[in-house]
Design an enzyme around this catalytic site. Structure first.
Site, PDB file in Angstrom:
ATOM      1  CG  HIS A  91      -1.940  -1.087   1.223  1.00 20.82           C
ATOM      2  ND1 HIS A  91      -3.192  -0.985   0.669  1.00 20.82           N
ATOM      3  CD2 HIS A  91      -1.861  -2.347   1.726  1.00 20.82           C
ATOM      4  CE1 HIS A  91      -3.852  -2.122   0.837  1.00 20.82           C
ATOM      5  NE2 HIS A  91      -3.060  -2.977   1.468  1.00 20.82           N
ATOM      6  CG  ASN A 164      -7.976  -4.265   0.969  1.00 17.27           C
ATOM      7  OD1 ASN A 164      -7.297  -3.288   1.211  1.00 17.27           O
ATOM      8  ND2 ASN A 164      -7.500  -5.491   0.985  1.00 17.27           N
ATOM      9  CE1 TYR A 378      -2.320  -4.521   9.331  1.00 18.68           C
ATOM     10  CE2 TYR A 378      -2.413  -2.396   8.251  1.00 18.68           C
ATOM     11  CZ  TYR A 378      -2.661  -3.751   8.244  1.00 18.68           C
ATOM     12  OH  TYR A 378      -3.233  -4.339   7.152  1.00 18.68           O
TER      13      TYR A 378
END
Ligand code: HDE
Length: 712
Positions: A91, A164, A378
């Site tokens: 991304h 998404n 993350y």
């Protein structure tokens, strides 16, 4: 005149533009004291020293060597040398925008999350859209999944919905993610291809990993080449939980549905755009927001009662499965509007740090093993990407809710913590900051009290073992042209795979288990024998088709925010242009006037019309439709202008609506094309109406077979 911008949060909440406005609201502005405005400010060093000369470094004589003592030059260049930070592993290419979320009502029966309980409240959001495979400088329109990450700045802390534009994922367990990403990324020896999956390592992996079959067919569908970011659906993918004040939990799937409808590019158009306008999607988002066409989505959930967890023919914890809307419809909860572009790409879009683990009271996780792994990944990635554990202090990541805890120090700490006790419990600072019991008003976060009684084990649940039924459901739910595009996409991608055995395995062991016709058609295109039977027995499922999956059923009916190119040369019928623009604007759509060059064109009655660009400058792929006004001289000029003729042929080939006004009808013969439902000849109101009707259908699908013969 002061050119100070209004408070960012303020303009996004009020839904206004970001242009100069002198008025201010100090309470709201104090929420974002970090926005720096250099207007009427002196140039200074980072230490605040005013700079007298920013043109010349300090030298021993005008032609002599530079001096080390030049702290001004050294500070400037040192900072420049470190301007880049590592791009995201996946991304990396993205674009962001600010906006707000507003609940439609009080949903406290479902969740105690405050931002979903008050319909009068606007919660600020920052959204980042992205492609997955390509690096930060790659093209916008490549065939890929798109990220759809939303940060809600709620009063109870930040909630990140990191989703998404497709409702499922390639793998079921987080431990496979590095394998999947290594396979799809450019190949390690030559770093080719940039931005795409049409290469051996990707197809090697997915053909060996049947759980990817469902997501891969989404990636081979039109969903992977969205028309714009603002026309994409968004999905939370995993099953989550919503928890109400009584501690009652419901499973949910999160959905974003754009009000402009969902539609895609056609493949040839997507490929051309990747070269002609690498920034096509980010430009469209930026311009829409600047122009006041604020992108808007409806936020909704599919709700599954706790007791219905096992009532589907798939496991709701399996991220390779969606819940068909025909089985569980979407309950709308609110809307999101994006109404402000960032001031600074790096500070906002690049530094924003999402994490699916950022949730607020009233929201909780399910045991989806992909989600569970993401909860760790993350924060971990931000530590190297953003240089330490204080990334939550960066302006774009700071919650609007206050945060106080005993966490201290580390790289790039900006908070100056007062007090002596950075531990809890303490008696030195009066015991502050203290816990808030979950049961209290505005209580602290409490995890859902789920009972788990299990063996510690490395195993995939048997309920995750059906890899093909939903891929088949998807294929069967597509319209004819969508199916054709899927066949073409598999054929294109596998045609780029050099190793024959990988092509064969994908056809025989994956596609044949999805649908024999699909497998046969792809096999034919690759020169392989058509598989005769699946290798895995087909499972009985409760649904044969899900119309909600087809983009044919996702159009809003109007042409709001669509873009039309007007082609003109000297001698054009100026009145036709004005009438067209008026009619188009009334529909909420926009036009740009294009000439043979960037010079103004002269109308038949002698007026000078400035053009927005030349036809080469804004090619047909940048528009939804084309209007050619009459005017004998203009049509004569366009008829012998290769760029103009190519423009029309290309728009025709990409199945766009084209209106030929008056004299422009002659172009049909020049181009050797026949009129159809979207290639319309006529005059004024009647012509405009027919054009708008064709545009509302998005493409002239009936033309597709015929258009294949057109050499544009
Ligand atoms: Fe991500 N993903 N992901 N992902 N993902 C990242 O986090 C990861 C997954 C998604 O605009 C990274 O900050 C793992 C599913 C989006 O900044 C990284 C797994 C979904 C974005 C990461 C997944 C996503 C990311 C890279 C499997 C859809 C962009 C930089 C366990 C629901 C967010 C970063 C933005 C970004 C890890 C799977 C969506 C490396 C380990 C499933 C939209 O941490």
């Amino acid at each position: 005149m002061s050119t100070k911008k209004p408070s960012a949060r303020k303009s996004q909440l009020a839904g206004t533009d970001t242009l100069d406005r002198g008025n201010s609201n100090s309470k709201l502005e104090s929420l974002e004291p970090f926005r720096s405005d250099a207007t009427e400010q002196a140039l200074r060093t980072n230490q605040g020293v005013k700079i007298a000369d920013n043109q010349n470094s300090l030298k021993a004589g005008a032609r002599g060597p530079s001096l080390l003592e030049d702290f001004i030059m050294r500070e400037k260049i040192t900072h420049f040398d470190h301007e880049r930070i590592p791009e995201r592993i996946v991304h990396a290419r993205g674009v962001g925008a600010h906006g707000y979320f507003q609940s439609y009502g009080n949903h406290s029966a479902l969740t105690k999350a405050g931002f979903l309980s008050d319909p009068t409240k606007q919660t600020p959001v920052f959204v980042r859209f992205s492609t997955v495979q390509g690096p930060r400088g790659s093209g916008d329109t490549v065939r890929d999944v798109r990220g759809f990450a939303v940060k809600f700045f709620t009063d109870e802390g930040n909630f990140d919905l990191v989703g998404n534009n497709m409702p499922v994922f390639f793998i079921q367990d987080a431990i496979k993610f590095p394998d999947f990403v290594h396979a799809v990324k450019p190949e390690p020896h030559n770093e080719i291809p940039t931005g795409g999956s049409a290469h051996d390592t990707f197809w090697d992996f997915v053909s060996l990993q049947p759980e990817s079959a469902h997501m891969v067919i989404w990636a081979m569908s039109d969903r992977a080449i969205p028309k714009s970011l603002r026309s994409m659906q968004g999905f939370g993918v995993h099953t989550f939980r919503l928890i109400n004040a009584e501690g009652q939990s419901s499973f949910v799937k999160f959905h974003w549905r754009p009000t402009v409808g969902t539609c895609s590019l056609v493949w040839d158009e997507a490929q051309k755009l990747a070269g002609k306008d690498t920034d096509f999607h980010r430009r469209d988002l930026w311009e829409s927001i600047e122009g006041g066409d604020y992108p808007e989505w409806e936020f909704g959930v599919q709700i599954i009662a706790e007791e219905d967890e096992h009532s589907f023919d798939f496991d709701i914890l399996d991220p390779t499965k969606l819940i068909p809307e025909e089985l569980v419809p979407i309950t709308p909860l609110g809307k999101m509007v994006l109404n402000r572009n960032p001031d600074n790409y790096f500070a906002e879009t690049e530094q924003v740090a999402f994490c699916p683990g950022h949730i607020v009271p009233g929201i909780d996780f399910s045991n989806d093993p992909l989600l569970q792994g993401r909860l760790f990944s993350y924060t971990d990635t931000q530590i190297s990407r953003l240089g330490g554990p204080n990334f939550h202090e960066l302006p774009i990541n700071r919650p609007v809710a206050p945060f106080h805890n005993g966490q201290r120090d580390a790289m790039h700490r900006t908070t100056i913590d007062k007090g002596r006790a950075s531990y809890e419990p303490n008696s030195i600072d009066g015991g502050w900051p203290k816990e808030t019991p979950a049961a209290a008003q505005d209580g602290g976060f409490e995890s859902y009290n789920e009972r788990i009684d299990a063996h510690k084990i490395r195993q995939r649940s048997e309920s995750f073992s059906d890899h093909f039924s939903q891929a088949r459901l998807f294929f069967k739910s597509m319209s004819k042209h969508e199916q054709e595009h899927i066949i073409a996409a598999y054929s294109f991608e596998l045609g780029k795979v050099e190793r024959l055995w990988i092509r064969e395995r994908q056809v025989n062991e994956i596609l044949a288990n999805i649908d024999l016709e699909l497998a046969g058609r792809v096999a034919q295109n690759l020169g392989l024998p058509a598989p005769k039977a699946p290798t895995v027995a087909e499972r009985k499922t409760s649904l044969a088709r899900s119309p909600a999956l087809s983009q044919v059923n996702l159009l809003p009916g109007g042409i709001k925010t669509r873009k039309v190119a007007i082609l003109a040369a000297n001698g054009v019928d100026g009145a036709a242009i004005s009438a067209f623009q008026k009619a188009l604007n009334a529909e909420g759509a926009h036009a740009k006037l294009l000439g043979p060059t960037s010079a103004p064109v002269t109308t038949a009655d002698g007026k000078q019309l400035p053009v927005d660009a030349s036809m080469e400058g804004l090619p047909s792929v940048a528009f939804d439709a084309v209007f050619v006004p009459g005017g004998a001289a203009s049509i004569k000029a366009l008829s012998s202008d290769g760029v103009a003729l190519h423009y029309l042929l290309e728009a025709y080939k990409h199945l766009k609506a084209i209106a030929l006004h008056g004299d422009a009808g002659q172009l049909l013969d020049v181009l050797r094309l026949e009129a159809d439902a979207g290639l319309i000849v006529g005059k004024d109101a009647q012509l405009f109406k027919a054009l708008f009707a064709a545009m509302a259908e998005h493409r002239v699908w009936d033309r597709e077979a015929k258009a294949k013969a057109v050499p544009a």
